[in-house]
Design a protein around this motif. Sequence first.
Motif, PDB file in Angstrom:
ATOM      1  N   UNK A  34       3.922   0.044   3.958  1.00  0.00           N
ATOM      2  CA  UNK A  34       2.767  -0.630   4.538  1.00  0.00           C
ATOM      3  C   UNK A  34       2.215  -1.671   3.586  1.00  0.00           C
ATOM      4  N   UNK A  35       1.442  -2.578   4.141  1.00  0.00           N
ATOM      5  CA  UNK A  35       0.734  -3.597   3.372  1.00  0.00           C
ATOM      6  C   UNK A  35      -0.600  -3.842   4.050  1.00  0.00           C
ATOM      7  N   UNK A  36      -1.519  -4.491   3.320  1.00  0.00           N
ATOM      8  CA  UNK A  36      -2.765  -4.943   3.935  1.00  0.00           C
ATOM      9  C   UNK A  36      -3.274  -6.167   3.186  1.00  0.00           C
ATOM     10  N   UNK A  37      -4.139  -6.929   3.867  1.00  0.00           N
ATOM     11  CA  UNK A  37      -4.723  -8.115   3.248  1.00  0.00           C
ATOM     12  C   UNK A  37      -5.540  -7.699   2.039  1.00  0.00           C
TER      13      UNK A  37
ATOM     14  N   UNK B  43      -8.514  -8.379   1.211  1.00  0.00           N
ATOM     15  CA  UNK B  43      -9.921  -8.076   1.457  1.00  0.00           C
ATOM     16  C   UNK B  43     -10.115  -6.914   2.433  1.00  0.00           C
ATOM     17  N   UNK B  44      -9.043  -6.182   2.713  1.00  0.00           N
ATOM     18  CA  UNK B  44      -9.138  -5.002   3.573  1.00  0.00           C
ATOM     19  C   UNK B  44      -8.599  -3.809   2.796  1.00  0.00           C
ATOM     20  N   UNK B  45      -8.548  -2.674   3.442  1.00  0.00           N
ATOM     21  CA  UNK B  45      -8.115  -1.469   2.757  1.00  0.00           C
ATOM     22  C   UNK B  45      -7.151  -0.632   3.578  1.00  0.00           C
ATOM     23  N   UNK B  46      -7.093   0.638   3.214  1.00  0.00           N
ATOM     24  CA  UNK B  46      -6.138   1.588   3.771  1.00  0.00           C
ATOM     25  C   UNK B  46      -6.159   1.615   5.304  1.00  0.00           C
ATOM     26  N   UNK B  47      -7.332   1.563   5.877  1.00  0.00           N
ATOM     27  CA  UNK B  47      -7.433   1.656   7.341  1.00  0.00           C
ATOM     28  C   UNK B  47      -6.844   0.443   8.054  1.00  0.00           C
ATOM     29  N   UNK B  48      -6.621  -0.632   7.310  1.00  0.00           N
ATOM     30  CA  UNK B  48      -6.038  -1.848   7.896  1.00  0.00           C
ATOM     31  C   UNK B  48      -4.560  -2.010   7.563  1.00  0.00           C
ATOM     32  N   UNK B  49      -3.920  -0.927   7.130  1.00  0.00           N
ATOM     33  CA  UNK B  49      -2.506  -1.017   6.764  1.00  0.00           C
ATOM     34  C   UNK B  49      -1.660  -1.438   7.960  1.00  0.00           C
ATOM     35  N   UNK B  50      -0.662  -2.244   7.645  1.00  0.00           N
ATOM     36  CA  UNK B  50       0.289  -2.693   8.662  1.00  0.00           C
ATOM     37  C   UNK B  50       1.690  -2.329   8.186  1.00  0.00           C
ATOM     38  N   UNK B  51       2.566  -1.982   9.096  1.00  0.00           N
ATOM     39  CA  UNK B  51       3.943  -1.671   8.688  1.00  0.00           C
ATOM     40  C   UNK B  51       4.643  -2.906   8.138  1.00  0.00           C
ATOM     41  N   UNK B  52       5.515  -2.678   7.193  1.00  0.00           N
ATOM     42  CA  UNK B  52       6.271  -3.771   6.587  1.00  0.00           C
ATOM     43  C   UNK B  52       7.515  -4.049   7.422  1.00  0.00           C
TER      44      UNK B  52
ATOM     45  N   UNK C 298       0.837  -1.197   0.000  1.00  0.00           N
ATOM     46  CA  UNK C 298       0.000   0.000   0.000  1.00  0.00           C
ATOM     47  C   UNK C 298       0.876   1.252   0.000  1.00  0.00           C
ATOM     48  N   UNK C 299       0.618   2.141  -0.956  1.00  0.00           N
ATOM     49  CA  UNK C 299       1.365   3.393  -1.065  1.00  0.00           C
ATOM     50  C   UNK C 299       0.390   4.548  -1.173  1.00  0.00           C
ATOM     51  N   UNK C 300       0.731   5.627  -0.495  1.00  0.00           N
ATOM     52  CA  UNK C 300      -0.072   6.843  -0.544  1.00  0.00           C
ATOM     53  C   UNK C 300       0.795   7.972  -1.059  1.00  0.00           C
ATOM     54  N   UNK C 301       0.222   8.785  -1.931  1.00  0.00           N
ATOM     55  CA  UNK C 301       0.936   9.928  -2.485  1.00  0.00           C
ATOM     56  C   UNK C 301       1.579  10.743  -1.358  1.00  0.00           C
TER      57      UNK C 301
END
Length: 133
Positions: free
Chosen positions: A111-114, A116-125, A101-104
Amino acid sequence: MGYYFSIKDANLLIPDIVNKLTRTKKIKIQLHQCEQKLKDIVSSSYSLQNYVAAKQDLNNLLTAFYNSIDDLEKTGVILKDLDKGLIDFPSKRFNEEIWLCWKEGESEIKFWHEKNTGFLSRKPIFVDANSLI
């Protein structure tokens, strides 16, 4: 799904993603301006020539907008939210499909997430030899 990004490959692609995302956002702004111009033309006493020209401009911008999204996603990423600049890169973690997961504004993938989830479920790599491809 044929290609999964490693963190290294995803990070190498970020400058190109930034350029394509910036271009798409600029076209979106132009599109809104063109829509407003068309509304202004219709709400006043307008000539058919002015209306047709503005409508053709709108059609051209719509085509450019969708082509720019297509160009961005042909890199293998998925545009999740244009306004927030959210981009997901398909990847694997312990043989499970996930999104990097990358944000401008971020300088690299952190970060990454499963899937079936989204931005709010991001976890640090936390990268180790076995976790991410």
